[in-house]
Design an enzyme around this catalytic site. Sequence first.
Site, PDB file in Angstrom:
ATOM      1  N   TYR A 159      33.686  37.816  44.954  1.00 16.98           N
ATOM      2  CA  TYR A 159      34.283  38.076  43.760  1.00 16.98           C
ATOM      3  C   TYR A 159      33.308  38.128  42.424  1.00 16.98           C
ATOM      4  O   TYR A 159      33.249  38.921  41.605  1.00 16.98           O
ATOM      5  CB  TYR A 159      35.681  37.345  43.549  1.00 16.98           C
ATOM      6  N   LYS A 163      31.681  40.741  39.897  1.00 16.38           N
ATOM      7  CA  LYS A 163      31.978  40.809  38.397  1.00 16.38           C
ATOM      8  C   LYS A 163      30.758  40.667  37.830  1.00 16.38           C
ATOM      9  O   LYS A 163      30.680  41.240  36.671  1.00 16.38           O
ATOM     10  CB  LYS A 163      33.032  39.724  38.022  1.00 16.38           C
TER      11      LYS A 163
HETATM   12  P1  NAD Z   1      45.318  41.802  39.274  1.00 14.55           P
HETATM   13  O1  NAD Z   1      44.573  41.658  40.507  1.00 14.55           O
HETATM   14  O2  NAD Z   1      46.628  41.121  39.052  1.00 14.55           O
HETATM   15  O3  NAD Z   1      45.455  43.130  38.736  1.00 14.55           O
HETATM   16  C1  NAD Z   1      44.357  44.179  39.123  1.00 14.55           C
HETATM   17  C2  NAD Z   1      44.760  45.455  38.945  1.00 14.55           C
HETATM   18  O4  NAD Z   1      43.759  46.654  39.012  1.00 14.55           O
HETATM   19  C3  NAD Z   1      45.927  45.885  39.885  1.00 14.55           C
HETATM   20  O5  NAD Z   1      46.990  46.871  39.296  1.00 14.55           O
HETATM   21  C4  NAD Z   1      45.231  47.179  40.970  1.00 14.55           C
HETATM   22  O6  NAD Z   1      46.107  47.904  41.380  1.00 14.55           O
HETATM   23  C5  NAD Z   1      44.153  47.691  39.941  1.00 14.55           C
HETATM   24  N1  NAD Z   1      43.283  48.150  40.694  1.00 14.55           N
HETATM   25  C6  NAD Z   1      42.488  47.780  41.568  1.00 14.55           C
HETATM   26  N2  NAD Z   1      41.575  48.513  42.031  1.00 14.55           N
HETATM   27  C7  NAD Z   1      41.473  49.766  41.379  1.00 14.55           C
HETATM   28  C8  NAD Z   1      40.865  50.880  41.422  1.00 14.55           C
HETATM   29  N3  NAD Z   1      39.880  51.017  42.168  1.00 14.55           N
HETATM   30  N4  NAD Z   1      41.120  51.762  40.485  1.00 14.55           N
HETATM   31  C9  NAD Z   1      42.222  51.638  39.618  1.00 14.55           C
HETATM   32  N5  NAD Z   1      43.041  50.373  39.525  1.00 14.55           N
HETATM   33  C10 NAD Z   1      42.524  49.361  40.443  1.00 14.55           C
HETATM   34  O7  NAD Z   1      44.092  41.182  38.369  1.00 14.55           O
HETATM   35  P2  NAD Z   1      44.182  40.463  37.078  1.00 14.55           P
HETATM   36  O8  NAD Z   1      44.351  39.197  37.280  1.00 14.55           O
HETATM   37  O9  NAD Z   1      45.377  41.112  36.069  1.00 14.55           O
HETATM   38  O10 NAD Z   1      42.877  40.630  36.144  1.00 14.55           O
HETATM   39  C11 NAD Z   1      42.478  41.819  35.526  1.00 14.55           C
HETATM   40  C12 NAD Z   1      41.210  41.441  35.200  1.00 14.55           C
HETATM   41  O11 NAD Z   1      40.760  40.301  34.450  1.00 14.55           O
HETATM   42  C13 NAD Z   1      40.224  41.727  36.289  1.00 14.55           C
HETATM   43  O12 NAD Z   1      39.041  42.670  35.900  1.00 14.55           O
HETATM   44  C14 NAD Z   1      39.387  40.273  36.401  1.00 14.55           C
HETATM   45  O13 NAD Z   1      38.393  39.935  36.888  1.00 14.55           O
HETATM   46  C15 NAD Z   1      39.805  39.695  34.837  1.00 14.55           C
HETATM   47  N6  NAD Z   1      40.007  38.126  34.690  1.00 14.55           N
HETATM   48  C16 NAD Z   1      41.096  37.904  35.384  1.00 14.55           C
HETATM   49  C17 NAD Z   1      41.566  36.586  35.121  1.00 14.55           C
HETATM   50  C18 NAD Z   1      42.619  35.807  35.743  1.00 14.55           C
HETATM   51  O14 NAD Z   1      42.862  34.437  35.349  1.00 14.55           O
HETATM   52  N7  NAD Z   1      43.575  36.386  36.249  1.00 14.55           N
HETATM   53  C19 NAD Z   1      40.750  35.513  34.167  1.00 14.55           C
HETATM   54  C20 NAD Z   1      39.350  36.212  33.799  1.00 14.55           C
HETATM   55  C21 NAD Z   1      39.361  37.687  33.817  1.00 14.55           C
HETATM   56  O1  DAU Z   2      38.471  31.458  36.057  1.00 14.51           O
HETATM   57  C1  DAU Z   2      39.018  32.802  35.779  1.00 14.51           C
HETATM   58  C2  DAU Z   2      39.115  33.414  37.294  1.00 14.51           C
HETATM   59  O2  DAU Z   2      40.526  32.569  37.719  1.00 14.51           O
HETATM   60  C3  DAU Z   2      39.527  34.845  37.403  1.00 14.51           C
HETATM   61  O3  DAU Z   2      38.479  35.545  37.464  1.00 14.51           O
HETATM   62  C4  DAU Z   2      40.094  35.244  38.952  1.00 14.51           C
HETATM   63  O4  DAU Z   2      40.363  36.627  39.043  1.00 14.51           O
HETATM   64  C5  DAU Z   2      41.275  34.488  39.079  1.00 14.51           C
HETATM   65  O5  DAU Z   2      41.942  34.635  40.217  1.00 14.51           O
HETATM   66  C6  DAU Z   2      41.032  32.919  38.833  1.00 14.51           C
HETATM   67  O6  DAU Z   2      40.213  32.452  39.895  1.00 14.51           O
HETATM   68  P1  DAU Z   2      40.459  31.030  40.782  1.00 14.51           P
HETATM   69  O7  DAU Z   2      39.930  30.888  42.096  1.00 14.51           O
HETATM   70  O8  DAU Z   2      40.168  29.849  39.782  1.00 14.51           O
HETATM   71  O9  DAU Z   2      42.089  31.092  40.656  1.00 14.51           O
HETATM   72  P2  DAU Z   2      43.034  30.626  41.677  1.00 14.51           P
HETATM   73  O10 DAU Z   2      44.388  30.899  41.166  1.00 14.51           O
HETATM   74  O11 DAU Z   2      42.860  31.552  43.098  1.00 14.51           O
HETATM   75  O12 DAU Z   2      42.674  29.152  42.031  1.00 14.51           O
HETATM   76  C7  DAU Z   2      42.766  28.078  40.925  1.00 14.51           C
HETATM   77  C8  DAU Z   2      42.440  26.941  41.538  1.00 14.51           C
HETATM   78  O13 DAU Z   2      43.270  26.452  42.496  1.00 14.51           O
HETATM   79  C9  DAU Z   2      41.156  26.782  42.307  1.00 14.51           C
HETATM   80  O14 DAU Z   2      40.465  25.996  42.118  1.00 14.51           O
HETATM   81  C10 DAU Z   2      41.574  27.113  43.755  1.00 14.51           C
HETATM   82  C11 DAU Z   2      42.692  26.279  43.852  1.00 14.51           C
HETATM   83  N1  DAU Z   2      43.844  26.703  44.845  1.00 14.51           N
HETATM   84  C12 DAU Z   2      44.210  27.825  44.852  1.00 14.51           C
HETATM   85  C13 DAU Z   2      45.185  28.372  45.703  1.00 14.51           C
HETATM   86  C14 DAU Z   2      45.372  29.906  45.827  1.00 14.51           C
HETATM   87  C15 DAU Z   2      44.330  25.799  45.526  1.00 14.51           C
HETATM   88  O15 DAU Z   2      43.965  24.428  45.733  1.00 14.51           O
HETATM   89  N2  DAU Z   2      45.287  26.198  46.528  1.00 14.51           N
HETATM   90  C16 DAU Z   2      45.687  27.376  46.591  1.00 14.51           C
HETATM   91  O16 DAU Z   2      46.295  27.646  47.543  1.00 14.51           O
END
Ligand code: NAD
Ligand code: DAU
Length: 353
Positions: A159, A163
């Site tokens: 992942y 990115k």
């Molecule tokens: P998410 O997985 O909840 O949503 C992703 C969305 O993108 C979905 O609606 C999906 O249908 C759409 N999508 C996927 N592939 C696509 C494609 N080929 N064309 C058009 N749409 C598509 O993700 P999120 O958590 O909302 O993250 C959004 C962005 O922010 C991502 O780029 C992620 O890397 C970044 N980001 C997320 C976090 C976090 O903590 N969630 C933190 C920092 C950055």
């Molecule tokens: O740091 C930004 C990122 O945060 C984003 O770029 C990603 O899209 C987003 O998914 C998130 O990534 P993480 O891997 O940090 O998020 P997640 O919620 O999956 O996990 C948070 C922490 O918790 C990580 O250390 C893994 C741990 N974890 C996660 C799951 C799903 C557990 O211990 N148990 C679990 O079941």
Amino acid sequence: MAIFVTGGAGFIGSNFILEWLRHSDETVINLDTLTYAGNLENLASIANDSRYFFIKSDIGEFDHIAHLLSQHRPRAIINFAAESHVDRSIHGPEDFIQTNIVGTFRLLEATRAYWNNLSEEARENFRFLHISTDEVFGTLSPDAAAFNEQSQYAPNSPYSASKAASDHLLRAYHHTYGLPVLTTNCSNNYGPYQFPEKLIPLCIHNALAGKPLPLYGDGRQIRDWLYVMDHCAALRLVLAEGRPGEVYNIGGRNEKSNLEVVHTLCSILDELRPLAEGKRYRQQIIFVPDRPGHDRRYAINASKIERELKWRPSETFTSGIRKTVKWYLNNQDWVQNVTSGAYRDWVTRQYGA
Ligand code: NAD
Ligand code: DAU
């Protein structure tokens, strides 16, 4: 005037659109291919709003995106579309390569063609805002300084590698073609509409269902948590005032171990939805095998955006996490709808029976 939001049916994208329409009358066109993570129910409250349009489209489909750009002539693109879950990228990296790298490339190519044909003034005012992550910087030791905009890229999962590749493409399109791009690298978000595959919504969902709360390894990995609406506010500022070609780190200065986060969730649930017979939710915590290649610690130094754009988060972790738990308690229908069918297959694959 209009803006394009890609991935607007996902967690952060949908919060961004809802927040945008609370502050602006500018039209938003949401382009989303609706993977398992995309859910139009997140946007049900604005489905009939004349300022909002949804178009089902994949950022990797150059012809379709090029057509939409020439038809709707947006002044900005905000690119949230991505595969976003680290564990899924470990089970199957292919979709991550396709969307996060190839998809971003095709979106950039369509944008470049569109931008080249704009008037000089429109070219200057155009912006492509790319939403990225702190994970591109790899992992930090306990005492290391937080990531800043100069930190070296060292992605450790499929992942984060995908990115990182997309961030490099953005940089190249600015340096080579002059495309006015902005990149943000944000820490872990939490809040309403987050899919219950991620730690916080997964644990709330499992806690209420009487299921185990699975912590990977020793549970002492650290993340820097930011309430999603604070991220969205930062993105609006970067779009309005950020300097083209610049990168902005966004984070909440809220470093917490996963164990602390889950203990906090359990305490809030003990208070708001107490269990019978003096039981405590934290009794449901179990330790499961670690995520392969698990990054130990992330932390963001957000000084640049704080200094240059005067951004400050409005929620503390204490206030934001409480709001989040309440939102999940009050929106159990949403949780039921997204956790049917394919969600169960994923849970079985990741955590076993
Ligand atoms: P998410 O997985 O909840 O949503 C992703 C969305 O993108 C979905 O609606 C999906 O249908 C759409 N999508 C996927 N592939 C696509 C494609 N080929 N064309 C058009 N749409 C598509 O993700 P999120 O958590 O909302 O993250 C959004 C962005 O922010 C991502 O780029 C992620 O890397 C970044 N980001 C997320 C976090 C976090 O903590 N969630 C933190 C920092 C950055
Ligand atoms: O740091 C930004 C990122 O945060 C984003 O770029 C990603 O899209 C987003 O998914 C998130 O990534 P993480 O891997 O940090 O998020 P997640 O919620 O999956 O996990 C948070 C922490 O918790 C990580 O250390 C893994 C741990 N974890 C996660 C799951 C799903 C557990 O211990 N148990 C679990 O079941």
